[in-house]
Design an enzyme around this catalytic site. Structure first.
Site, PDB file in Angstrom:
ATOM      1  CE1 TYR A  33      -7.184  48.977  38.506  1.00 29.14           C
ATOM      2  CE2 TYR A  33      -8.800  47.549  37.458  1.00 29.14           C
ATOM      3  CZ  TYR A  33      -8.338  48.219  38.567  1.00 29.14           C
ATOM      4  OH  TYR A  33      -9.033  48.139  39.749  1.00 29.14           O
ATOM      5  CG  HIS A  38      -4.283  42.678  30.131  1.00 30.57           C
ATOM      6  ND1 HIS A  38      -5.154  43.188  31.052  1.00 30.57           N
ATOM      7  CD2 HIS A  38      -4.358  43.507  29.061  1.00 30.57           C
ATOM      8  CE1 HIS A  38      -5.723  44.282  30.576  1.00 30.57           C
ATOM      9  NE2 HIS A  38      -5.273  44.504  29.365  1.00 30.57           N
ATOM     10  CG  ASP A 151      -9.427  45.244  22.017  1.00 33.92           C
ATOM     11  OD1 ASP A 151     -10.088  46.262  22.210  1.00 33.92           O
ATOM     12  OD2 ASP A 151      -8.935  44.562  22.954  1.00 33.92           O
TER      13      ASP A 151
HETATM   14  P1  AMP Z   1      -5.800  46.880  26.676  1.00 37.84           P
HETATM   15  O1  AMP Z   1      -4.971  47.000  27.918  1.00 37.84           O
HETATM   16  O2  AMP Z   1      -7.264  46.879  26.936  1.00 37.84           O
HETATM   17  O3  AMP Z   1      -5.365  47.853  25.620  1.00 37.84           O
HETATM   18  O4  AMP Z   1      -5.506  45.450  26.097  1.00 37.84           O
HETATM   19  C1  AMP Z   1      -4.198  45.006  25.857  1.00 37.84           C
HETATM   20  C2  AMP Z   1      -4.244  43.700  25.105  1.00 37.84           C
HETATM   21  O5  AMP Z   1      -4.941  42.730  25.873  1.00 37.84           O
HETATM   22  C3  AMP Z   1      -4.997  43.823  23.771  1.00 37.84           C
HETATM   23  O6  AMP Z   1      -4.342  43.046  22.797  1.00 37.84           O
HETATM   24  C4  AMP Z   1      -6.348  43.283  24.125  1.00 37.84           C
HETATM   25  O7  AMP Z   1      -7.036  42.739  23.017  1.00 37.84           O
HETATM   26  C5  AMP Z   1      -5.987  42.186  25.103  1.00 37.84           C
HETATM   27  N1  AMP Z   1      -7.155  41.858  25.933  1.00 37.84           N
HETATM   28  C6  AMP Z   1      -7.908  42.718  26.661  1.00 37.84           C
HETATM   29  N2  AMP Z   1      -8.947  42.070  27.231  1.00 37.84           N
HETATM   30  C7  AMP Z   1      -8.852  40.770  26.845  1.00 37.84           C
HETATM   31  C8  AMP Z   1      -9.624  39.596  27.097  1.00 37.84           C
HETATM   32  N3  AMP Z   1     -10.721  39.621  27.852  1.00 37.84           N
HETATM   33  N4  AMP Z   1      -9.219  38.439  26.526  1.00 37.84           N
HETATM   34  C9  AMP Z   1      -8.112  38.392  25.748  1.00 37.84           C
HETATM   35  N5  AMP Z   1      -7.345  39.472  25.474  1.00 37.84           N
HETATM   36  C10 AMP Z   1      -7.694  40.645  26.016  1.00 37.84           C
END
Ligand code: AMP
Length: 282
Positions: A33, A38, A151
């Site tokens: 998503y 990302h 994160d």
């Molecule tokens: P997730 O799909 O939420 O598990 O995130 C995948 C990767 O994208 C992780 O390394 C998150 O820290 C990074 N990520 C998610 N949201 C953001 C954001 N707003 N800014 C930068 N990196 C992000």
């Protein structure tokens, strides 16, 4: 054209082939998503490596029993378009059965720093994260892997795992990408009602207020905590999980802003648990 890979076997064969051709691999693990946050990691990976692999896997082992695994948003078709536009070559999107077949019994766990912040409210969460990231690293064998500081604790935990287990991969932390009104981008934002979406703005606003105070000379962590707490209390629909001001390396709470400090918070906005943070260097 981005290529979709669903099996570990095929992903391995591709990586082997790319490496034989002398290519470096940049890896962006995600739960899909996708949004601009990302894609900022994909673009950075593209700038620093020959080949970019994005993984999309909503990892069940990092969700608690009463958490949002079932309602976590999913849209592989859109993810494909966004990854391609960002410059990725491959999307690895295994099924749960492919990653955790019947009889699966092995977990990787970092102790200590996983007890704090999100680890304290989500027992077992980081064990699920380190296990799946370890598995993904084994499959993709990246030279560099990109993680968002959205994160921040996850970055610290992954870095600790890589160091302690002598893993041959460079972890690249990347800055938080925000909506124009300050809300940190998150796949979960889509599950906010319009009213909750508006209320959620107080989270980033409270952190920016703390940032301004630090820039103006405030060093007292208790005072800063109070400001953030008071700000968030203005939105009665928000239930704070934690607000913590910690040393960025140890994640231990600090009394004074000194060195590199992480100000992190988590809160339930309606049904959605959101996190946000700022990193300050005094
Ligand atoms: P997730 O799909 O939420 O598990 O995130 C995948 C990767 O994208 C992780 O390394 C998150 O820290 C990074 N990520 C998610 N949201 C953001 C954001 N707003 N800014 C930068 N990196 C992000």
């Amino acid at each position: 054209m981005v290529k979709m890979i669903a099996t570990i076997h095929e992903m391995r064969k591709i990586i082997e082939n790319e490496k034989q051709r002398g290519k470096t691999i940049g890896f962006v693990p995600t739960m899909g998503y996708l949004h601009e946050g990302h894609i900022s990691l994909v673009k950075r990976a593209k700038a620093e490596n020959d080949v970019v692999v994005v993984s999309i896997f909503v990892n069940p082992t990092q969700f608690g029993v009463n958490e949002d695994y079932d309602v976590y948003p999913r849209d592989l078709k859109r993810d494909k378009e966004l990854s391609e536009a960002g410059g990725a070559e491959y999307i690895f999107h295994p099924t749960v059965e492919e990653m955790y077949p019947n009889g699966y019994q092995t977990y990787v766990e970092v102790f200590g720093i996983t007890d704090k912040l999100c680890g304290a409210s989500r027992p077992g969460h980081f064990k699920g994260v380190t296990t799946v990231v370890n598995k993904l690293f084994q499959i993709v064998s990246p030279n560099k892997a990109y993680f968002g500081l959205k994160d921040a604790q996850q970055v610290a935990v992954i870095q600790k795992m890589v160091k302690d287990l002598n893993m041959n991969v460079e972890i690249v932390p990347c800055p938080i990408i925000r909506e124009s009104d300050g809300l940190a981008m998150s796949s979960r934002n889509v599950n906010l009602t319009p009213t909750d979406r508006q209320a959620a703005l107080v989270l980033s606003r409270s952190l920016f207020n703390a940032k301004s105070l630090i820039e103006a000379g405030t060093r007292d962590a208790v005072e800063l905590f109070g400001v953030i707490e008071d700000n968030i209390e203005e939105e009665t629909s928000i239930k704070v999980d934690y607000i913590k001001i910690v040393d960025f390396e140890t994640l231990e709470e600090v009394k004074e802003i000194k060195g590199k400090v992480l100000i992190a918070l988590a809160a339930k906005v309606g049904k959605v648990r959101l996190i946000d943070n700022i990193i300050m260097e005094a």
